[in-house]
Design a protein around this motif. Structure first.
Motif, PDB file in Angstrom:
ATOM      1  N   VAL A 157     -30.968 -29.209  -5.342  1.00 25.47           N
ATOM      2  CA  VAL A 157     -32.249 -29.816  -5.732  1.00 25.47           C
ATOM      3  C   VAL A 157     -32.586 -30.926  -4.732  1.00 25.47           C
ATOM      4  O   VAL A 157     -32.406 -32.108  -5.004  1.00 25.47           O
ATOM      5  N   PRO A 158     -33.092 -30.556  -3.549  1.00 23.76           N
ATOM      6  CA  PRO A 158     -33.409 -31.567  -2.530  1.00 23.76           C
ATOM      7  C   PRO A 158     -34.431 -32.573  -3.033  1.00 23.76           C
ATOM      8  O   PRO A 158     -35.336 -32.231  -3.801  1.00 23.76           O
ATOM      9  N   ALA A 159     -34.274 -33.815  -2.584  1.00 23.55           N
ATOM     10  CA  ALA A 159     -35.219 -34.863  -2.972  1.00 23.55           C
ATOM     11  C   ALA A 159     -36.567 -34.624  -2.316  1.00 23.55           C
ATOM     12  O   ALA A 159     -36.658 -34.092  -1.205  1.00 23.55           O
ATOM     13  N   SER A 160     -37.616 -35.020  -3.006  1.00 24.97           N
ATOM     14  CA  SER A 160     -38.969 -34.962  -2.455  1.00 24.97           C
ATOM     15  C   SER A 160     -39.207 -36.253  -1.680  1.00 24.97           C
ATOM     16  O   SER A 160     -39.249 -37.336  -2.265  1.00 24.97           O
ATOM     17  N   ILE A 161     -39.346 -36.142  -0.355  1.00 26.01           N
ATOM     18  CA  ILE A 161     -39.427 -37.317   0.514  1.00 26.01           C
ATOM     19  C   ILE A 161     -40.852 -37.506   1.022  1.00 26.01           C
ATOM     20  O   ILE A 161     -41.476 -36.573   1.521  1.00 26.01           O
TER      21      ILE A 161
END
Length: 299
Positions: A157-161
């Motif tokens: 679940v990659p962070a939203s940057i």
């Protein structure tokens, strides 16, 4: 009233030198410009501020009262500009105040040893630390209330940057599932999760990353996890596991308490990723460049 000044610092420099030397010719010799340039630029400066700055004094000129007051301000203005250039010079000595936030583990493991060393090697650099989870740190970074944030996410679940944020990867680590020591569960991540479908689950209280991982794997395993406890500290997570109150994600390399078994997770793997986050274009500022280099070297 004077509004919307657009004064160039080079004109203030000319005025300041004129106040010191009292002769446009001497100013031109010192600064390497023509006498007419000095005269024209002082005249432009007078029009910009709306006041006569010089008056005749025999064959020389002298500053009017308004000119002397502006020259006094010029000393402070030019000093501030020079300080700003020195501060932003990538080759300058790191000085000033650096505001850093991070999650507890990153501060304890990575930042504290660096801070102690910087206090000796760079005594003019003041480092202020704040404990924040990534969602909090990103908000502060966006508001320019931080200079650097130590943050994390998981590959699942990659962070939203935000596009204005620049990430420097620091390290990765495998995470597993912490369960009671008497458990005989085994298999890949889906099989392991499935064996605890009826248990209570423990997730972070201030960040949703690990909860999202738990829900994602549980969904693949065909069940909805019952999130019962929201706990921030990994030590406390283990204490709840020992007490039989639930199961939760833990770093594979984390020392476990007696009564806790740590099950590796694969297919899918749970990989934790940590980063140093700064605002775009700030990385050459000497204090930030120094800390980023130290973090990379330490980790």
């Amino acid at each position: 009233m004077l509004n919307n000044w657009a004064v160039e610092t080079r004109r203030l420099r000319l005025l300041l030198e004129l106040s010191r030397l009292g002769s446009m010719r001497e100013v031109s010799d010192v600064l390497g410009v023509t006498t007419s340039t000095v005269s024209q630029q002082i005249a432009v400066l007078g029009r910009e501020v709306g006041a006569d700055l010089i008056e005749p004094d025999g064959r020389r000129v002298r500053l009017t009262p308004a000119g002397r007051r502006l020259a006094d301000h010029a000393v402070k203005i030019l000093a501030a500009v020079e300080a700003a250039y020195a501060d932003l010079d990538p080759g300058a000595e790191p000085t000033g105040c650096l505001r850093v936030a991070g999650y507890v583990t990153a501060i304890r493991r990575f930042l504290l040893p660096i801070v102690a060393d910087l206090a000796v090697t760079h005594p003019k650099l003041e480092l202020l630390m704040y404990e924040h989870e990534p969602v909090e740190a990103f908000t502060l970074l966006a508001a320019d209330d931080l200079d650097l944030a130590l943050v994390y996410d998981y590959t699942l679940v990659p962070a939203s940057i935000d596009a204005t944020v620049e990430l420097t990867p620091l390290h990765t680590a495998s995470w597993g599932l912490g369960v009671p020591a008497e458990s005989t569960a085994s298999g890949n991540a889906l099989a392991v999760f499935g064996q605890f479908r009826d248990e209570s689950w423990i997730v972070n209280s201030r960040n949703t990353a690990d909860e999202n991982v738990v829900r994602a794997i549980a969904s693949l395993a065909g069940f909805e996890p019952r999130i019962a406890h929201y706990i921030d500290g990994l030590e406390l997570v283990q204490e709840l596991i020992v007490a039989g109150l639930g199961v939760g994600l833990l770093p594979i390399d984390w020392p476990t308490l007696p009564g806790v078994r740590l099950l590796p997770l694969a297919e899918p793997a749970v990989t934790f990723r940590s980063y140093a986050a700064i605002r775009q274009g700030r990385g050459t500022w000497p204090p930030l460049a120094l800390l980023l280099a130290r973090l990379r070297a330490a980790i």
